[in-house]
Design a protein around this motif. Sequence first.
Motif, PDB file in Angstrom:
ATOM      1  N   ASP A 172      26.666   6.065   9.224  1.00 25.21           N
ATOM      2  CA  ASP A 172      25.311   6.600   9.098  1.00 25.21           C
ATOM      3  C   ASP A 172      24.542   5.753   8.080  1.00 25.21           C
ATOM      4  OD1 ASP A 172      22.999   8.028   8.808  1.00 25.21           O
ATOM      5  OD2 ASP A 172      23.946   9.851   8.039  1.00 25.21           O
ATOM      6  N   ALA A 174      21.224   5.179   7.826  1.00 30.04           N
ATOM      7  CA  ALA A 174      19.889   5.617   7.416  1.00 30.04           C
ATOM      8  C   ALA A 174      19.900   6.518   6.185  1.00 30.04           C
ATOM      9  CB  ALA A 174      19.207   6.340   8.577  1.00 30.04           C
ATOM     10  N   THR A 185      18.173  -0.741   3.480  1.00 29.99           N
ATOM     11  CA  THR A 185      19.028  -0.014   4.420  1.00 29.99           C
ATOM     12  C   THR A 185      20.177  -0.918   4.857  1.00 29.99           C
ATOM     13  OG1 THR A 185      17.188   1.317   5.244  1.00 29.99           O
ATOM     14  CG2 THR A 185      19.140   1.156   6.649  1.00 29.99           C
ATOM     15  N   LEU A 306      20.960  10.413  17.783  1.00 31.08           N
ATOM     16  CA  LEU A 306      21.244   9.310  16.866  1.00 31.08           C
ATOM     17  C   LEU A 306      20.298   8.138  17.061  1.00 31.08           C
ATOM     18  CD1 LEU A 306      25.121   9.377  17.297  1.00 31.08           C
ATOM     19  CD2 LEU A 306      23.848  10.210  15.316  1.00 31.08           C
ATOM     20  N   SER A 307      20.069   7.386  15.985  1.00 30.02           N
ATOM     21  CA  SER A 307      19.269   6.174  16.081  1.00 30.02           C
ATOM     22  C   SER A 307      20.067   5.127  16.853  1.00 30.02           C
ATOM     23  CB  SER A 307      18.934   5.642  14.685  1.00 30.02           C
ATOM     24  OG  SER A 307      20.122   5.263  14.008  1.00 30.02           O
ATOM     25  N   PRO A 308      19.390   4.214  17.547  1.00 26.73           N
ATOM     26  CA  PRO A 308      20.102   3.204  18.355  1.00 26.73           C
ATOM     27  C   PRO A 308      21.115   2.379  17.562  1.00 26.73           C
ATOM     28  CG  PRO A 308      17.781   3.242  18.925  1.00 26.73           C
ATOM     29  CD  PRO A 308      17.930   4.124  17.726  1.00 26.73           C
ATOM     30  N   GLN A 309      20.795   2.045  16.291  1.00 25.05           N
ATOM     31  CA  GLN A 309      21.694   1.193  15.514  1.00 25.05           C
ATOM     32  C   GLN A 309      22.964   1.926  15.096  1.00 25.05           C
ATOM     33  OE1 GLN A 309      20.006  -0.043  11.789  1.00 25.05           O
ATOM     34  NE2 GLN A 309      19.223   1.989  11.281  1.00 25.05           N
ATOM     35  N   ASP A 310      22.923   3.264  15.046  1.00 25.15           N
ATOM     36  CA  ASP A 310      24.082   4.031  14.603  1.00 25.15           C
ATOM     37  C   ASP A 310      24.865   4.679  15.738  1.00 25.15           C
ATOM     38  OD1 ASP A 310      23.557   3.444  11.979  1.00 25.15           O
ATOM     39  OD2 ASP A 310      22.468   5.307  11.575  1.00 25.15           O
TER      40      ASP A 310
END
Length: 333
Positions: A172, A174, A185, A306-310
């Motif tokens: 995680d 963020a 970040t 969830l965010s795309p990067q995570d």
Amino acid sequence: MKVPFTWKVTGWFMIGWSAEFPLGETRPLRYFGEDLVAYRDESGEIHVLTGHCKHLGAHIGHGGKVVGDCVECPFHGWRWGPDGRNTAIPGEKRVNRGLRLRVYPVNEQNGCVFMWHHPEGAPPNWAMPDVLGLFPELTVDPGSFYRPYPEFSRKADGEPVHPQVVLENGPDSAHFRYVHRATVTPRMLDWNESEHSWTFLTGWPDVRSADPDAMAMLIHAHMFGLGGSISAFEGSANHRLIFAATPVDDETSDLFYSIWWPKLPGDDSDVPPPAVRERVEKQFLITVWDDLSIWRYQKYVEHPALSPQDAKPYMSLRQWATRFYDVPAETPA
């Protein structure tokens, strides 16, 4: 915290620091809903057994006595060996071969103590990794660090957080800006799951560089089952740490946090000087309480947005975690 999986997790779990288990003393513990007794025998080895004597149920951890490699009940003097067998009954020439205390395998290393837990008592099927032996690409001399306990160690008792939730902080990225007040970040650069470990590499961008891929610091992390995560910092900081969670019952866990900080040049002492202690306290040890301010009131979400990067590493971790649940979750009566 209500979760859709059991708190009776299989794996290695931290139960304290070596200095908390003096030679020849007993200590009561409670983990996984069970009362336990831990003792360091006269040869220096730590043992963890069922806490209540099979004779009349006295708790051996409260007032018990260490005799050789055995522990003696404070109520009637029945003795129990490190294999859980009855070894002596005062006034009798026989022992009771039908009674036996459950034994929990122990791993003691680098000032930390771990025990193996399986809900049905199965023996370990993998070894607890060495905290300072991981990450061979980062050569390390164990004597080059200050001692982790007591100066660089913290414990939080009976917190309403499941071990899996603690580990989900890893992928995680963020939350660092909002929970830990990070000015940048971090980026998940790589991750890999194996049978008993989930490892990942996180990069902290170098704001002084025009190169977006330049990293001021790398964090190599190794999750040893759901018991915790061992991390090695490389770059602007070069310490190691362990963050571990051990279920007390079906609602709470004890959290353990220790840092191995590099010694100052020319310093041979194991005890960190005041200036180093102050820096580590302000920059690193407080992060446990930052996370707890969220976890204490958090509701577990099974299907998060969830965010795309995570998303990929996060769901990889959750899927990997399912292999450590050998029994189903408890269903409320």
